[in-house]
Design a protein around this motif. Structure first.
Motif, PDB file in Angstrom:
ATOM      1  N   MET A 141       0.826  -1.205   0.000  1.00 58.01           N
ATOM      2  CA  MET A 141       0.000   0.000   0.000  1.00 58.01           C
ATOM      3  C   MET A 141       0.862   1.256   0.000  1.00 58.01           C
ATOM      4  N   LEU A 142       1.928   1.273   0.790  1.00 55.62           N
ATOM      5  CA  LEU A 142       2.814   2.436   0.836  1.00 55.62           C
ATOM      6  C   LEU A 142       3.542   2.619  -0.495  1.00 55.62           C
ATOM      7  N   ALA A 143       3.917   1.524  -1.135  1.00 56.48           N
ATOM      8  CA  ALA A 143       4.568   1.604  -2.445  1.00 56.48           C
ATOM      9  C   ALA A 143       3.605   2.160  -3.494  1.00 56.48           C
ATOM     10  N   ILE A 144       2.360   1.724  -3.449  1.00 59.42           N
ATOM     11  CA  ILE A 144       1.352   2.230  -4.388  1.00 59.42           C
ATOM     12  C   ILE A 144       1.099   3.714  -4.139  1.00 59.42           C
ATOM     13  N   THR A 145       1.046   4.109  -2.882  1.00 54.04           N
ATOM     14  CA  THR A 145       0.856   5.522  -2.547  1.00 54.04           C
ATOM     15  C   THR A 145       1.993   6.358  -3.110  1.00 54.04           C
ATOM     16  N   LYS A 146       3.214   5.838  -3.030  1.00 56.40           N
ATOM     17  CA  LYS A 146       4.375   6.545  -3.603  1.00 56.40           C
ATOM     18  C   LYS A 146       4.241   6.655  -5.109  1.00 56.40           C
ATOM     19  N   GLN A 147       3.753   5.612  -5.768  1.00 55.31           N
ATOM     20  CA  GLN A 147       3.543   5.658  -7.213  1.00 55.31           C
ATOM     21  C   GLN A 147       2.491   6.701  -7.584  1.00 55.31           C
ATOM     22  N   ILE A 148       1.429   6.786  -6.792  1.00 55.37           N
ATOM     23  CA  ILE A 148       0.391   7.802  -7.030  1.00 55.37           C
ATOM     24  C   ILE A 148       0.991   9.190  -6.890  1.00 55.37           C
ATOM     25  N   PHE A 149       1.818   9.397  -5.860  1.00 54.72           N
ATOM     26  CA  PHE A 149       2.506  10.686  -5.686  1.00 54.72           C
ATOM     27  C   PHE A 149       3.362  10.989  -6.908  1.00 54.72           C
ATOM     28  N   ASP A 150       4.132   9.999  -7.360  1.00 57.66           N
ATOM     29  CA  ASP A 150       4.992  10.191  -8.531  1.00 57.66           C
ATOM     30  C   ASP A 150       4.163  10.573  -9.758  1.00 57.66           C
ATOM     31  N   ASN A 151       3.007   9.912  -9.943  1.00 61.56           N
ATOM     32  CA  ASN A 151       2.132  10.241 -11.068  1.00 61.56           C
ATOM     33  C   ASN A 151       1.649  11.686 -10.988  1.00 61.56           C
ATOM     34  N   HIS A 152       1.277  12.133  -9.804  1.00 62.46           N
ATOM     35  CA  HIS A 152       0.840  13.519  -9.627  1.00 62.46           C
ATOM     36  C   HIS A 152       1.991  14.477  -9.909  1.00 62.46           C
ATOM     37  N   LEU A 153       3.174  14.103  -9.490  1.00 61.93           N
ATOM     38  CA  LEU A 153       4.349  14.939  -9.726  1.00 61.93           C
ATOM     39  C   LEU A 153       4.638  15.048 -11.221  1.00 61.93           C
ATOM     40  N   VAL A 154       4.541  13.944 -11.929  1.00 64.91           N
ATOM     41  CA  VAL A 154       4.753  13.959 -13.385  1.00 64.91           C
ATOM     42  C   VAL A 154       3.722  14.871 -14.046  1.00 64.91           C
ATOM     43  N   ASP A 155       2.470  14.783 -13.614  1.00 65.07           N
ATOM     44  CA  ASP A 155       1.425  15.651 -14.166  1.00 65.07           C
ATOM     45  C   ASP A 155       1.732  17.121 -13.894  1.00 65.07           C
ATOM     46  N   ALA A 156       2.182  17.430 -12.691  1.00 65.40           N
ATOM     47  CA  ALA A 156       2.501  18.813 -12.332  1.00 65.40           C
ATOM     48  C   ALA A 156       3.674  19.332 -13.160  1.00 65.40           C
ATOM     49  N   ILE A 157       4.680  18.500 -13.353  1.00 69.43           N
ATOM     50  CA  ILE A 157       5.838  18.896 -14.158  1.00 69.43           C
ATOM     51  C   ILE A 157       5.412  19.136 -15.607  1.00 69.43           C
ATOM     52  N   SER A 158       4.573  18.269 -16.130  1.00 72.50           N
ATOM     53  CA  SER A 158       4.083  18.433 -17.498  1.00 72.50           C
ATOM     54  C   SER A 158       3.315  19.737 -17.644  1.00 72.50           C
ATOM     55  N   LEU A 159       2.487  20.049 -16.671  1.00 76.02           N
ATOM     56  CA  LEU A 159       1.724  21.293 -16.704  1.00 76.02           C
ATOM     57  C   LEU A 159       2.658  22.498 -16.654  1.00 76.02           C
ATOM     58  N   LEU A 160       3.676  22.456 -15.823  1.00 73.74           N
ATOM     59  CA  LEU A 160       4.648  23.549 -15.746  1.00 73.74           C
ATOM     60  C   LEU A 160       5.377  23.736 -17.068  1.00 73.74           C
ATOM     61  N   GLU A 161       5.704  22.642 -17.730  1.00 77.85           N
ATOM     62  CA  GLU A 161       6.375  22.737 -19.026  1.00 77.85           C
ATOM     63  C   GLU A 161       5.491  23.413 -20.057  1.00 77.85           C
ATOM     64  N   VAL A 162       4.206  23.101 -20.030  1.00 73.10           N
ATOM     65  CA  VAL A 162       3.255  23.740 -20.951  1.00 73.10           C
ATOM     66  C   VAL A 162       3.155  25.233 -20.643  1.00 73.10           C
ATOM     67  N   ILE A 163       3.079  25.583 -19.383  1.00 74.73           N
ATOM     68  CA  ILE A 163       2.971  26.984 -18.976  1.00 74.73           C
ATOM     69  C   ILE A 163       4.223  27.759 -19.392  1.00 74.73           C
ATOM     70  N   ARG A 164       5.379  27.165 -19.241  1.00 82.09           N
ATOM     71  CA  ARG A 164       6.631  27.836 -19.620  1.00 82.09           C
ATOM     72  C   ARG A 164       6.719  28.111 -21.104  1.00 82.09           C
ATOM     73  N   LYS A 165       6.110  27.269 -21.908  1.00 81.32           N
ATOM     74  CA  LYS A 165       6.165  27.438 -23.357  1.00 81.32           C
ATOM     75  C   LYS A 165       5.185  28.507 -23.865  1.00 81.32           C
ATOM     76  N   GLU A 166       4.227  28.873 -23.032  1.00 80.85           N
ATOM     77  CA  GLU A 166       3.256  29.902 -23.436  1.00 80.85           C
ATOM     78  C   GLU A 166       3.940  31.264 -23.478  1.00 80.85           C
ATOM     79  N   PRO A 167       3.508  32.110 -24.453  1.00 80.91           N
ATOM     80  CA  PRO A 167       4.123  33.451 -24.556  1.00 80.91           C
ATOM     81  C   PRO A 167       3.747  34.371 -23.404  1.00 80.91           C
TER      82      PRO A 167
END
Length: 109
Positions: free
Chosen positions: A83-109
């Motif tokens: 369960m703790l390992a799965i929770t860490k994976q969920i955190f990692d997934n959220h982090l990847v989503d947040a990083i992806s969103l930041l990359e999109v925001i940085r590319k905007e003019p």
């Protein structure tokens, strides 16, 4: 509908609802420990560790076996490690989503 299972789940997650309790469980995933060992690993006062262990014991998440004057704590169910390992994976997934969103925001003019 049977309310025992949802109530069990709610109580179980309440027992996990503290960062130190999560850290205690993570340490216990690596092996059984006594309060002094947990205190050293966590860098926390013994009374704080004992208080959090009491909560985990009361919710049947961990158990202790007395060996002489020392109590050795263990996970009650080995699935807690998964369960703790799965929770860490969920955190990692959220982090990847947040990083992806930041990359999109940085590319905007």
């Amino acid at each position: 509908m049977n309310q025992e299972i949802p109530q069990f789940k709610a109580n179980f997650y309440k027992a996990l609802a503290h960062p130190m309790r999560i850290r205690i469980l993570e340490v216990l995933c690596e092996g059984d420990r006594n309060v002094n060992e947990l205190q050293t690993i966590l860098g926390s006062e013994g009374s704080a560790v004992s208080q959090q262990l009491a909560v985990l014991r009361s919710k049947n998440v961990v158990y202790g076996i007395k060996e002489g004057t020392t109590v050795i704590y263990s996970l009650r169910d080995p699935l807690i490690k998964d369960m703790l390992a799965i929770t860490k994976q969920i955190f990692d997934n959220h982090l990847v989503d947040a990083i992806s969103l930041l990359e999109v925001i940085r590319k905007e003019p």
